[in-house]
Design an enzyme around this catalytic site. Structure first.
Site, mmCIF file in Angstrom:
data_model
loop_
_atom_site.group_PDB
_atom_site.id
_atom_site.type_symbol
_atom_site.label_atom_id
_atom_site.label_comp_id
_atom_site.label_asym_id
_atom_site.label_seq_id
_atom_site.Cartn_x
_atom_site.Cartn_y
_atom_site.Cartn_z
ATOM 1 N N LYS A 13 20.201 19.936 16.722
ATOM 2 C CA LYS A 13 20.068 21.303 17.026
ATOM 3 C C LYS A 13 18.878 21.412 18.219
ATOM 4 O O LYS A 13 17.939 20.352 18.067
ATOM 5 C CB LYS A 13 19.628 22.227 16.053
ATOM 6 C CG LYS A 13 18.592 21.814 14.931
ATOM 7 C CD LYS A 13 17.206 22.302 15.678
ATOM 8 C CE LYS A 13 16.058 21.857 14.393
ATOM 9 N NZ LYS A 13 14.683 22.233 15.212
ATOM 10 N N PRO A 105 17.478 11.052 17.629
ATOM 11 C CA PRO A 105 16.135 10.558 17.336
ATOM 12 C C PRO A 105 15.368 11.124 15.998
ATOM 13 O O PRO A 105 15.836 12.182 15.743
ATOM 14 C CB PRO A 105 15.410 10.979 18.545
ATOM 15 C CG PRO A 105 16.368 11.279 19.564
ATOM 16 C CD PRO A 105 17.671 11.654 18.905
ATOM 17 N N ALA A 107 12.662 12.231 13.503
ATOM 18 C CA ALA A 107 11.346 13.128 13.407
ATOM 19 C C ALA A 107 11.115 13.458 14.724
ATOM 20 O O ALA A 107 9.880 13.389 15.489
ATOM 21 C CB ALA A 107 10.237 12.409 12.926
ATOM 22 N N GLY A 109 12.343 16.810 16.087
ATOM 23 C CA GLY A 109 12.494 18.363 16.254
ATOM 24 C C GLY A 109 13.968 18.599 16.605
ATOM 25 O O GLY A 109 14.182 19.817 17.043
ATOM 26 N N GLY A 113 17.541 14.981 10.383
ATOM 27 C CA GLY A 113 17.461 14.682 8.849
ATOM 28 C C GLY A 113 18.144 15.973 8.189
ATOM 29 O O GLY A 113 18.915 15.829 7.158
ATOM 30 N N ASP A 147 15.497 24.140 7.818
ATOM 31 C CA ASP A 147 16.266 23.796 8.940
ATOM 32 C C ASP A 147 17.885 23.413 8.134
ATOM 33 O O ASP A 147 18.887 23.753 9.007
ATOM 34 C CB ASP A 147 15.942 22.857 9.859
ATOM 35 C CG ASP A 147 14.960 23.348 10.737
ATOM 36 O OD1 ASP A 147 14.596 24.514 10.665
ATOM 37 O OD2 ASP A 147 14.304 22.544 11.479
HETATM 38 O O1 C5P Z 1 11.046 22.873 5.427
HETATM 39 P P1 C5P Z 1 10.710 21.426 6.005
HETATM 40 O O2 C5P Z 1 10.453 20.630 4.699
HETATM 41 O O3 C5P Z 1 11.634 21.109 6.962
HETATM 42 O O4 C5P Z 1 9.284 21.776 6.465
HETATM 43 C C1 C5P Z 1 8.225 20.748 6.717
HETATM 44 C C2 C5P Z 1 6.886 21.471 7.157
HETATM 45 O O5 C5P Z 1 6.863 22.270 8.187
HETATM 46 C C3 C5P Z 1 6.481 22.208 5.650
HETATM 47 O O6 C5P Z 1 6.017 21.542 4.783
HETATM 48 C C4 C5P Z 1 5.530 23.274 6.470
HETATM 49 O O7 C5P Z 1 4.291 22.556 6.580
HETATM 50 C C5 C5P Z 1 6.222 23.396 7.888
HETATM 51 N N1 C5P Z 1 6.828 24.572 8.110
HETATM 52 C C6 C5P Z 1 6.252 25.676 8.099
HETATM 53 N N2 C5P Z 1 7.152 26.877 8.210
HETATM 54 C C7 C5P Z 1 8.551 26.853 8.497
HETATM 55 C C8 C5P Z 1 8.993 25.596 8.630
HETATM 56 C C9 C5P Z 1 8.247 24.310 8.442
HETATM 57 O O8 C5P Z 1 5.059 25.934 7.825
HETATM 58 N N3 C5P Z 1 8.997 27.739 8.748
#
Ligand code: C5P
Length: 301
Positions: A13, A105, A107, A109, A113, A147
């Site tokens: 995405k 790729p 990590a 963005g 994963g 996500d």
């Molecule tokens: O949800 P996910 O594990 O992918 O998020 C990874 C990190 O990104 C979270 O631990 C948080 O620090 C940050 N994050 C955030 N706000 C979001 C999504 C991610 O602060 N809406």
């Protein structure tokens, strides 16, 4: 009983803009973004076996596109976490080989994963004929990552909350993305925490942008608040932005919390322009893709 084997294609995405609205008591941030699925896929093949528990293997014939460097095959991989979650919730005991051909790729963005995790939920549901409602799948998805729910949703969606509150949108689809991913690791947590929350330009509203004109207008207004942090951490991202603009991108963004920078093009970038970018970025991955209208395609072998 279910099936013996199935293959799931897990797309990447991009985020067309991302506004960080504020920090939440649970440590996450409330955001507003537009997710779009693109035709860059990881392929997951699930094969049942008689015993042996679950193992994960990476097969990477195409080292140039993602490869498997940095792809963990242990319990902390989101695929394994998805399997364990389904096992806990359904009392299933899975004996499975999961083969992953990684093209997204890692990590970067681009949600690789997260998409793999969503693909795993769908794969297991199919393989074992699990009576799981869409609502339950979405609930499991958000427990795996902010996500993940998007990859069970529509190909283009507005995301709020942590990104899990989704509203499908109809969007003009005739465009290309050219992505550049520096091979430098950035943690999403670090990027979110590096943001100065007094600044926020605001994500553009893409809902209803079904024609070229309205899409282009929204595209020009869109912005990713996390971009300034990504550029502070990896200054070369600014150079990529400039190069993408130079070859005709209508606008250039960082995807999610980076470090991938991508340009949106209304005309297909020429092979020459893509080659020039590849030459300039020996240590980066340069990939072209298009929006796809299926967020997760399920192919039963
Ligand atoms: O949800 P996910 O594990 O992918 O998020 C990874 C990190 O990104 C979270 O631990 C948080 O620090 C940050 N994050 C955030 N706000 C979001 C999504 C991610 O602060 N809406």
């Amino acid at each position: 009983m279910g099936r013996v084997c199935c293959e799931v294609m897990a797309p990447a995405k991009i985020n067309l803009g991302l506004q960080v609205i504020g920090r939440r008591p649970d440590g996450y941030h409330d955001i507003l973004t537009t997710f779009v699925a693109i035709n860059l896929y990881d392929h997951l093949i699930f094969t049942r076996r008689i015993a042996g528990g679950v193992s994960l293997e990476a097969v990477n014939p195409d080292r140039d596109r993602g490869g498997t460097q940095g792809f963990p095959i242990g319990e902390d991989n989101l695929i394994m976490r998805a399997v364990r979650l389904v096992e806990r919730e359904t009392e299933l005991h899975a004996d499975l080989l999961i083969s992953v051909r990684k093209q997204i790729p890692i990590a970067a963005g681009l949600g690789g994963g997260s998409s793999d995790a969503a693909a795993t939920l769908l794969g297991l549901k199919h393989l074992y004929d699990l009576p799981v409602s869409e609502r339950k799948l979405a609930d499991w998805a958000v427990r795996l990552g902010s996500d993940v729910p998007f990859f069970l949703n529509s190909w283009a969606a507005e995301g709020r909350g942590r990104g899990e509150k989704l509203r499908p949108i109809r969007l003009f689809r005739d465009w290309w993305v050219l992505m550049v991913t520096p091979r430098i690791f950035l943690s999403a947590k670090d990027v979110y925490e590096g943001l100065d929350l007094t600044y926020g330009a605001g994500a553009a509203d893409f809902s209803g942008c079904r024609d070229r004109g309205s899409f282009l207008a929204a595209l020009r207004r869109a912005h990713n608040d996390l971009e300034s942090v990504v550029i502070r951490r990896i200054p070369e991202v600014q150079q990529w932005r400039d190069r993408l603009r130079k070859i005709g991108a209508e606008n250039v963004f960082v995807s999610g919390s980076g470090p991938t920078a991508f340009g949106v093009f209304l005309n297909r970038p020429t092979e020459g322009a893509v080659q020039l970018l590849r030459k300039a970025g020996m240590l980066s991955q340069v990939i072209m893709a298009r929006p796809v209208d299926t967020p997760t395609a399920l192919v039963v072998l």
